[in-house]
Design a protein around this motif. Structure first.
Motif, PDB file in Angstrom:
ATOM      1  N   ALA A 131       0.853  -1.187   0.000  1.00  0.00           N
ATOM      2  CA  ALA A 131       0.000   0.000   0.000  1.00  0.00           C
ATOM      3  C   ALA A 131       0.892   1.241   0.000  1.00  0.00           C
ATOM      4  CB  ALA A 131      -0.908  -0.001   1.224  1.00  0.00           C
ATOM      5  N   PRO A 132       0.653   2.200  -0.893  1.00  0.00           N
ATOM      6  CA  PRO A 132       1.507   3.393  -0.934  1.00  0.00           C
ATOM      7  C   PRO A 132       1.602   4.108   0.409  1.00  0.00           C
ATOM      8  CG  PRO A 132       0.075   3.319  -2.853  1.00  0.00           C
ATOM      9  CD  PRO A 132      -0.384   2.229  -1.935  1.00  0.00           C
ATOM     10  N   GLU A 133       0.475   4.173   1.141  1.00  0.00           N
ATOM     11  CA  GLU A 133       0.511   4.868   2.426  1.00  0.00           C
ATOM     12  C   GLU A 133       1.424   4.155   3.424  1.00  0.00           C
ATOM     13  OE1 GLU A 133      -3.746   3.071   2.179  1.00  0.00           O
ATOM     14  OE2 GLU A 133      -2.097   3.581   0.812  1.00  0.00           O
ATOM     15  N   ALA A 134       1.539   2.811   3.302  1.00  0.00           N
ATOM     16  CA  ALA A 134       2.452   2.071   4.174  1.00  0.00           C
ATOM     17  C   ALA A 134       3.903   2.393   3.831  1.00  0.00           C
ATOM     18  CB  ALA A 134       2.195   0.570   4.064  1.00  0.00           C
ATOM     19  N   VAL A 135       4.197   2.482   2.529  1.00  0.00           N
ATOM     20  CA  VAL A 135       5.558   2.833   2.097  1.00  0.00           C
ATOM     21  C   VAL A 135       5.937   4.211   2.631  1.00  0.00           C
ATOM     22  CG1 VAL A 135       7.054   3.256   0.103  1.00  0.00           C
ATOM     23  CG2 VAL A 135       5.366   1.402   0.025  1.00  0.00           C
ATOM     24  N   PHE A 136       5.041   5.173   2.483  1.00  0.00           N
ATOM     25  CA  PHE A 136       5.340   6.540   2.914  1.00  0.00           C
ATOM     26  C   PHE A 136       5.458   6.632   4.437  1.00  0.00           C
ATOM     27  CE2 PHE A 136       2.956   7.835  -1.142  1.00  0.00           C
ATOM     28  CZ  PHE A 136       4.117   7.729  -1.895  1.00  0.00           C
ATOM     29  N   ALA A 137       4.619   5.902   5.157  1.00  0.00           N
ATOM     30  CA  ALA A 137       4.703   5.923   6.614  1.00  0.00           C
ATOM     31  C   ALA A 137       6.014   5.324   7.098  1.00  0.00           C
ATOM     32  CB  ALA A 137       3.522   5.168   7.222  1.00  0.00           C
ATOM     33  N   LEU A 138       6.435   4.228   6.481  1.00  0.00           N
ATOM     34  CA  LEU A 138       7.713   3.614   6.856  1.00  0.00           C
ATOM     35  C   LEU A 138       8.888   4.525   6.517  1.00  0.00           C
ATOM     36  CD1 LEU A 138       6.925  -0.040   5.767  1.00  0.00           C
ATOM     37  CD2 LEU A 138       7.585   0.664   8.079  1.00  0.00           C
ATOM     38  N   ARG A 139       8.828   5.174   5.365  1.00  0.00           N
ATOM     39  CA  ARG A 139       9.912   6.090   4.987  1.00  0.00           C
ATOM     40  C   ARG A 139       9.989   7.261   5.966  1.00  0.00           C
ATOM     41  NH1 ARG A 139       9.657   9.465  -0.556  1.00  0.00           N
ATOM     42  NH2 ARG A 139       7.860  10.294   0.581  1.00  0.00           N
ATOM     43  N   ARG A 235      16.573  -0.667  15.632  1.00  0.00           N
ATOM     44  CA  ARG A 235      16.038   0.519  14.947  1.00  0.00           C
ATOM     45  C   ARG A 235      14.772   0.168  14.169  1.00  0.00           C
ATOM     46  NH1 ARG A 235      21.639   1.467  13.751  1.00  0.00           N
ATOM     47  NH2 ARG A 235      21.342   0.415  11.750  1.00  0.00           N
ATOM     48  N   GLY A 236      14.827  -0.979  13.495  1.00  0.00           N
ATOM     49  CA  GLY A 236      13.690  -1.376  12.670  1.00  0.00           C
ATOM     50  C   GLY A 236      12.428  -1.607  13.466  1.00  0.00           C
ATOM     51  N   ALA A 237      12.551  -2.112  14.674  1.00  0.00           N
ATOM     52  CA  ALA A 237      11.380  -2.340  15.515  1.00  0.00           C
ATOM     53  C   ALA A 237      10.674  -1.019  15.818  1.00  0.00           C
ATOM     54  CB  ALA A 237      11.783  -3.042  16.810  1.00  0.00           C
ATOM     55  N   VAL A 238      11.459  -0.003  16.172  1.00  0.00           N
ATOM     56  CA  VAL A 238      10.878   1.306  16.477  1.00  0.00           C
ATOM     57  C   VAL A 238      10.279   1.927  15.219  1.00  0.00           C
ATOM     58  CG1 VAL A 238      11.381   3.636  17.299  1.00  0.00           C
ATOM     59  CG2 VAL A 238      12.419   1.655  18.431  1.00  0.00           C
ATOM     60  N   VAL A 239      10.987   1.813  14.099  1.00  0.00           N
ATOM     61  CA  VAL A 239      10.470   2.353  12.835  1.00  0.00           C
ATOM     62  C   VAL A 239       9.136   1.707  12.486  1.00  0.00           C
ATOM     63  CG1 VAL A 239      10.873   2.384  10.335  1.00  0.00           C
ATOM     64  CG2 VAL A 239      12.705   3.052  11.900  1.00  0.00           C
ATOM     65  N   SER A 240       9.044   0.399  12.645  1.00  0.00           N
ATOM     66  CA  SER A 240       7.816  -0.317  12.302  1.00  0.00           C
ATOM     67  C   SER A 240       6.643   0.124  13.174  1.00  0.00           C
ATOM     68  CB  SER A 240       8.032  -1.825  12.460  1.00  0.00           C
ATOM     69  OG  SER A 240       9.083  -2.278  11.647  1.00  0.00           O
ATOM     70  N   LEU A 241       6.877   0.213  14.478  1.00  0.00           N
ATOM     71  CA  LEU A 241       5.813   0.630  15.385  1.00  0.00           C
ATOM     72  C   LEU A 241       5.402   2.073  15.122  1.00  0.00           C
ATOM     73  CD1 LEU A 241       7.158  -1.059  18.630  1.00  0.00           C
ATOM     74  CD2 LEU A 241       5.072  -1.692  17.394  1.00  0.00           C
ATOM     75  N   GLU A 242       6.382   2.924  14.850  1.00  0.00           N
ATOM     76  CA  GLU A 242       6.068   4.314  14.535  1.00  0.00           C
ATOM     77  C   GLU A 242       5.258   4.420  13.251  1.00  0.00           C
ATOM     78  OE1 GLU A 242       6.745   7.840  15.639  1.00  0.00           O
ATOM     79  OE2 GLU A 242       6.204   6.481  17.261  1.00  0.00           O
ATOM     80  N   ALA A 243       5.587   3.581  12.275  1.00  0.00           N
ATOM     81  CA  ALA A 243       4.836   3.597  11.020  1.00  0.00           C
ATOM     82  C   ALA A 243       3.383   3.201  11.244  1.00  0.00           C
ATOM     83  CB  ALA A 243       5.493   2.676   9.996  1.00  0.00           C
ATOM     84  N   LEU A 244       3.144   2.219  12.107  1.00  0.00           N
ATOM     85  CA  LEU A 244       1.767   1.865  12.442  1.00  0.00           C
ATOM     86  C   LEU A 244       1.029   3.054  13.054  1.00  0.00           C
ATOM     87  CD1 LEU A 244       1.931  -1.751  13.951  1.00  0.00           C
ATOM     88  CD2 LEU A 244       0.871  -1.057  11.792  1.00  0.00           C
ATOM     89  N   ARG A 245       1.725   3.783  13.922  1.00  0.00           N
ATOM     90  CA  ARG A 245       1.101   4.951  14.553  1.00  0.00           C
ATOM     91  C   ARG A 245       0.806   6.027  13.518  1.00  0.00           C
ATOM     92  NH1 ARG A 245       2.467   9.797  16.336  1.00  0.00           N
ATOM     93  NH2 ARG A 245       4.654   9.525  15.747  1.00  0.00           N
ATOM     94  N   LEU A 246       1.732   6.263  12.610  1.00  0.00           N
ATOM     95  CA  LEU A 246       1.517   7.269  11.574  1.00  0.00           C
ATOM     96  C   LEU A 246       0.355   6.885  10.667  1.00  0.00           C
ATOM     97  CD1 LEU A 246       5.250   7.985  10.644  1.00  0.00           C
ATOM     98  CD2 LEU A 246       3.681   9.535  11.854  1.00  0.00           C
ATOM     99  N   LEU A 247       0.259   5.611  10.348  1.00  0.00           N
ATOM    100  CA  LEU A 247      -0.861   5.148   9.533  1.00  0.00           C
ATOM    101  C   LEU A 247      -2.189   5.359  10.256  1.00  0.00           C
ATOM    102  CD1 LEU A 247       0.645   1.865   8.049  1.00  0.00           C
ATOM    103  CD2 LEU A 247      -0.170   3.831   6.731  1.00  0.00           C
TER     104      LEU A 247
END
Length: 258
Positions: A131-139, A235-247
């Motif tokens: 999903a594009p929004e997932a890509v952007f949130a992870l970035r 680092r990846g764990a925090v990035v992943s959780l943050e991306a869920l929050r941003l989504l």
């Protein structure tokens, strides 16, 4: 009652948060869950270990799916059955092109469906896309955390150990990394109307031209436990959780329930 649990993973049929982070290793699921507030283990059956908790006030599920897409897709399907609407895969991968270093993150845009299971569900021409929004949130999350990262298409491949067939089928296609489960998640998400994406920590080089000349092409040459990889996973764990929050924030602004 057993009817209140889904048959393969033994997770509850109802009551899970609508957002989940999925990982391969049950121990990694526990490690990620340790970052959550109020974390508790929901179930542990076979390779499927599931936790619930909150990340900065957002209820999330963290679940492990084991190694390989045929088993992993069962978790993805049952999470969807249980009401999860957004899934991010957080895993490890081998680099497929120069410039991607150990410990870096690869944010997937799509995946090659060489996973060993989705070909039995859909024609091979059907795409596996994030999903594009997932890509952007992870970035965005990676940038905010200062995590070295790259974007690109990844190769989901059923075989882990090298064989006689070379890994150069996609030499000129610009693939970023190779892993084992993401395309199964993406196909499931497309079929179920879910939001899905993936971020992978590089733990070695897999393309033929990147492997040290003369090095044995065997699991003995593979070491995912080095400190540079451990730091990347943290680092990846925090990035992943943050991306869920941003989504979740984005969907809330749009009035969407995903």
């Amino acid at each position: 009652m057993t009817n209140d649990l889904l048959p393969v993973t033994r997770i509850p049929r109802t009551g899970l948060p609508p957002r989940a982070l999925v990982v391969g290793d049950p121990a990694r699921a526990a490690a990620v869950a340790s970052l959550l507030e109020g974390a508790e283990e929901i179930s542990y059956h076979r390779e499927y270990r599931v936790f619930g908790g909150s990340w900065k006030g957002l209820p999330v599920t963290v679940a492990s799916h084991g190694v390989g897409a045929p088993g992993a897709i069962l978790l993805f399907q049952e999470l969807a059955d249980a009401g999860v609407r957004t899934l991010l895969r957080f895993g490890t991968a081998g680099a497929m092109k120069p410039g991607i270093e150990d410990g870096d993150l690869v944010i997937a845009e799509a995946a090659v469906r060489d996973d060993g299971v989705t070909q039995q569900l859909l024609p091979p021409e059907y795409p596996a896309v994030c999903a594009p929004e997932a890509v952007f949130a992870l970035r965005r999350a990676a940038r905010e955390q200062g995590a070295p990262h790259h974007r690109g298409i990844v190769w989901t491949r059923a075989a882990f150990q090298p064989g006689l067939l070379p890994l150069n089928a996609y030499d000129r296609a610009g693939l970023a990394a190779i892993e084992m489960e993401l395309s199964a998640l993406l196909v499931t998400a497309s079929l179920r109307g879910l939001v899905a994406g993936g971020v992978l920590v590089v733990d070695g080089a897999n393309a033929d031209e990147l492997v040290d000349e003369g090095a044995p092409l065997s699991t003995g040459h593979y070491d995912p436990h080095r400190e540079v990889v451990v730091r990347g996973v943290e680092r990846g764990a925090v990035v992943s959780l943050e991306a869920l929050r941003l989504l979740a924030e984005e969907f809330a602004l749009e009035g969407d329930q995903a």
